[in-house]
Structures are given as structure tokens and as C-alpha cells.
Design an enzyme around this catalytic site. Structure first.
Site, PDB file in Angstrom:
ATOM      1  N   HIS A  36      -8.421 -28.748  -2.695  1.00 17.88           N
ATOM      2  CA  HIS A  36      -8.878 -30.024  -2.152  1.00 17.88           C
ATOM      3  C   HIS A  36      -9.449 -29.871  -0.751  1.00 17.88           C
ATOM      4  CE1 HIS A  36      -5.312 -30.442   0.494  1.00 17.88           C
ATOM      5  NE2 HIS A  36      -4.607 -29.980  -0.524  1.00 17.88           N
TER       6      HIS A  36
ATOM      7  N   CYS B  58      -0.879 -25.899  -2.167  1.00 18.98           N
ATOM      8  CA  CYS B  58      -2.266 -26.218  -2.523  1.00 18.98           C
ATOM      9  C   CYS B  58      -3.231 -25.324  -1.758  1.00 18.98           C
ATOM     10  CB  CYS B  58      -2.575 -27.680  -2.201  1.00 18.98           C
ATOM     11  SG  CYS B  58      -1.758 -28.841  -3.295  1.00 18.98           S
TER      12      CYS B  58
END
Length: 169
Positions: free
Chosen positions: A145, A161
Site C-alpha cells: 500500500h 505490510c
């Protein structure tokens, strides 16, 4: 790059699409917070592509870089933020399961346990740590992201992440 009085190595890294660790490693004698005005800053802009299948996304955790091998285009590498100690980013093969624009972040229970003041859902906008785009992977709760924290790129800064600069995602 020649440093200006107000520069930090973090600012220079963001400006040149580099990560924090790589710019500090390339400039070991320079104070990352107070580089002397006029100092020559080495920009490590050449990268060796990972030894992997030249297809899709390949992440090199040690270098904190993501390589993208788009069909019919030259490969592109980008700095990333990865998981902190205790929240290591996973390794292995997975698939992009879904692409999201303006994602809502729903913090997992484990992250809310660390910070009980977190909202149950963070809508799109400047407070959303996912940034403007997210790629949900086949691993639960692991996402590629953007980020609202550009200084986190090129560092161990996430809960597993893979963070990218907004312009790279």
C-alpha cells in the site's frame, strides 16, 4: 546531490525516491539529521535486480525494495517499508487478490491491542496509513500500500505490510 542547510538525509531520500537505510548506508560519515551545508550526498540510484522470475512483483526484504516486472516494459524498482522486529513481513509466493482505491483501513485486533485508542475503521484521507491505493495479498492482513508517512519508506516500519511512496503505488 549537494546538501542545503535545511536538508536531512530523509528529505533527500524522499526527493530522490530512495529509502532511509540505503541513503544512510551510502553516506556513513554524514549525520542523517544535520548534513553540513554543501556536503556531497551520494544517491544510490543503481540497483541489482533480484534473482527471481521476471514477472509481476518481487520483493527483496534485505534491500527493502520492490521490483515490478510489467509485461513488455523495463523493470522498475522502488523503496519500501517492511515489518518491524516482531512483526516481520512474510516471505514466499502469494497473489494480488484485490486492488483498492481510497481504501478504508480496518486495524486488526492485534494492532488495536497495542493502541486501544485506534478507531475500528479509518476512512480514506490524510489520517489513513494505507494511503490512496492498496493491493490485498493472499496472506491475511498483509497489504502492499501507499502511506501517509513517507519517512517510513526504506525502514522496518510496518506491522508486516509493504509500504510504498504514494507516487509508486
Amino acid at each position: 546531490h549537494v546538501a542545503f542547510a535545511e536538508d536531512t538525509l530523509l528529505d533527500i531520500a524522499v526527493e530522490h525516491n530512495l529509502g532511509y537505510v540505503e541513503i544512510t548506508a551510502a553516506n556513513p560519515s554524514i549525520d542523517p539529521w544535520l548534513p553540513p551545508e554543501g556536503a556531497f550526498i551520494v544517491l544510490p540510484t543503481m540497483h541489482i535486480l533480484p534473482e527471481a522470475e521476471r514477472r509481476g512483483i518481487v520483493i527483496n526484504l534485505a534491500e527493502m525494495r520492490l521490483s515490478w516486472f510489467a509485461r513488455g516494459r523495463p523493470p522498475v524498482t522502488m523503496p519500501i517499508g517492511i515489518g518491524t522486529q516482531g512483526w516481520e513481513s512474510p516471505t514466499g509466493k502469494t497473489t494480488v487478490m484485490r486492488k483498492r482505491t481510497k481504501p478504508t483501513w480496518i486495524p486488526p485486533t492485534s494492532i488495536r491491542a497495542e493502541n486501544p485508542e485506534l478507531r475500528a475503521a479509518v476512512p480514506p484521507g490524510p489520517d489513513n496509513p494505507l494511503g490512496s491505493y492498496a493491493l490485498d495479498l493472499g496472506w491475511p492482513a498483509v497489504v502492499v500500500h501507499g502511506t501517509n508517512l513517507p519517512y517510513a519508506i526504506g525502514r522496518r516500519s510496518s506491522h508486516g505490510c509493504f509500504r510504498l511512496f504514494e507516487w509508486d503505488i
